[in-house]
Design a protein around this motif. Sequence first.
Motif, PDB file in Angstrom:
ATOM      1  N   THR A  44       0.836  -1.202   0.000  1.00 37.16           N
ATOM      2  CA  THR A  44       0.000   0.000   0.000  1.00 37.16           C
ATOM      3  C   THR A  44       0.870   1.251   0.000  1.00 37.16           C
ATOM      4  O   THR A  44       0.582   2.223  -0.704  1.00 37.16           O
ATOM      5  CB  THR A  44      -0.948  -0.012   1.222  1.00 37.16           C
ATOM      6  N   GLU A  84      -7.873   1.053   0.054  1.00 34.18           N
ATOM      7  CA  GLU A  84      -8.727   0.396   1.042  1.00 34.18           C
ATOM      8  C   GLU A  84      -9.899   1.287   1.459  1.00 34.18           C
ATOM      9  O   GLU A  84     -10.994   0.819   1.676  1.00 34.18           O
ATOM     10  CB  GLU A  84      -7.897  -0.003   2.267  1.00 34.18           C
ATOM     11  N   ASP A 160      -5.576  -1.599  -5.073  1.00 38.50           N
ATOM     12  CA  ASP A 160      -5.029  -2.150  -3.841  1.00 38.50           C
ATOM     13  C   ASP A 160      -6.087  -3.079  -3.235  1.00 38.50           C
ATOM     14  O   ASP A 160      -7.020  -2.603  -2.589  1.00 38.50           O
ATOM     15  CB  ASP A 160      -4.678  -0.995  -2.892  1.00 38.50           C
ATOM     16  N   GLU A 161      -5.914  -4.344  -3.463  1.00 40.32           N
ATOM     17  CA  GLU A 161      -6.859  -5.359  -2.996  1.00 40.32           C
ATOM     18  C   GLU A 161      -8.302  -5.007  -3.349  1.00 40.32           C
ATOM     19  O   GLU A 161      -9.139  -4.836  -2.459  1.00 40.32           O
ATOM     20  CB  GLU A 161      -6.689  -5.583  -1.499  1.00 40.32           C
TER      21      GLU A 161
HETATM   22 MG   LIG Z   1      -2.066  -2.876   2.067  1.00 37.21          MG
END
Ligand SMILES: [Mg+2]
Length: 308
Positions: A44, A84, A160-161
């Motif tokens: 991240t 996130e 990011d994810e």
């Molecule tokens: Mg992360």
Amino acid sequence: MKAVLTEHLSKTYSSGKKAVDDIGIALEPGEVFGFLGPNGAGKTTTVKLLCGMLAPTRGSCRVFDIDSSQNPEKLHQVSGVVTEHAQMYDYMTGLENLIFYGTLFGMDAAESQKRGAELLERLDLLDAGNRKLAAYSTGMRQRLSLARAMIHHPKILFLDEPTSGLDPESAQNVNRLIRELADEGATIFLCTHQLRYAQEICTTYGLIDEGALLAAGTIEELRELIFSGVRVIVKADRFPKGLNSRAVGNGVYEITVDSEGEIPLLVKQIVDSGGDVYHVSAEKMSLEEIYFSLIDRRKVGKEDERHE
Ligand SMILES: [Mg+2]
Ligand SMILES: Nc1ncnc2c1ncn2[C@@H]1O[C@H](COP(=O)(O)OP(=O)(O)OP(=O)(O)O)[C@@H](O)[C@H]1O
């Protein structure tokens, strides 16, 4: 021109934590780059550096030749990001949020509305588009945040994810969309813990641990780093002695050869010795196996250092 180019990229937080340590990444346009690593590895932080949300302590990063920390506005025109915690507005509907962000990127309202509606449909959010964001579930927000990142047709997406918190069907939807974007020519920088899925969609990978880039390249290049041979699984009713095989099941053996070119000779040896061959397959290391192998290798390396 590289889509992403980092040189000696490093970030130490004010707490003293060295989160990213001397990372060099070079991505060609159109690559789907899987950025992998355990929790706290620095993924991240790297994305934030690339998107200009953080300034590097040392080194540089450029995205389509735009310096991320020097020229963040220009960078935002060509990039989209899903982190996130996406910032959007609870009092606006999904579609209004998309139109808002579209106009921020310089699109006119009609164009933003058209693109927004198209993305809502592709993300299975069409019905939710006219509801206020306050009533969205986590997974719905996550998908809307992906739509927001893509509203202005960015050349590169930092994800990011993007599937964390999504149910399997929504995750599949998002993954399909990522693949479609890649097919349309976008460059994708994807942080993910879903190694199986990463193996299906990514063209290249980087593996980060404790801020350091352990390895980068195509899956073939990563395999070469660990083990250059080929594991062959053979099912036969008889096996000649002298072959360096290991029984792995009833009449099933595993043999390691140097290259695929040796497989025909192996089969011939079995047949010549009177054996019937029912099944032969060459097993290549999966991304998951490569991942654990590289992480373990680093752990062992560190143990050795400690004992020296
Ligand atoms: Mg992360
Ligand atoms: N704002 C901050 N201040 C201080 N340390 C931070 C900050 N943000 C992250 N860190 C630390 O930097 C390191 C890297 O964190 P980062 O969030 O980049 O990891 P990650 O690879 O994204 O992990 P995850 O898989 O859990 O998302 C961690 O040790 C984390 O605790």
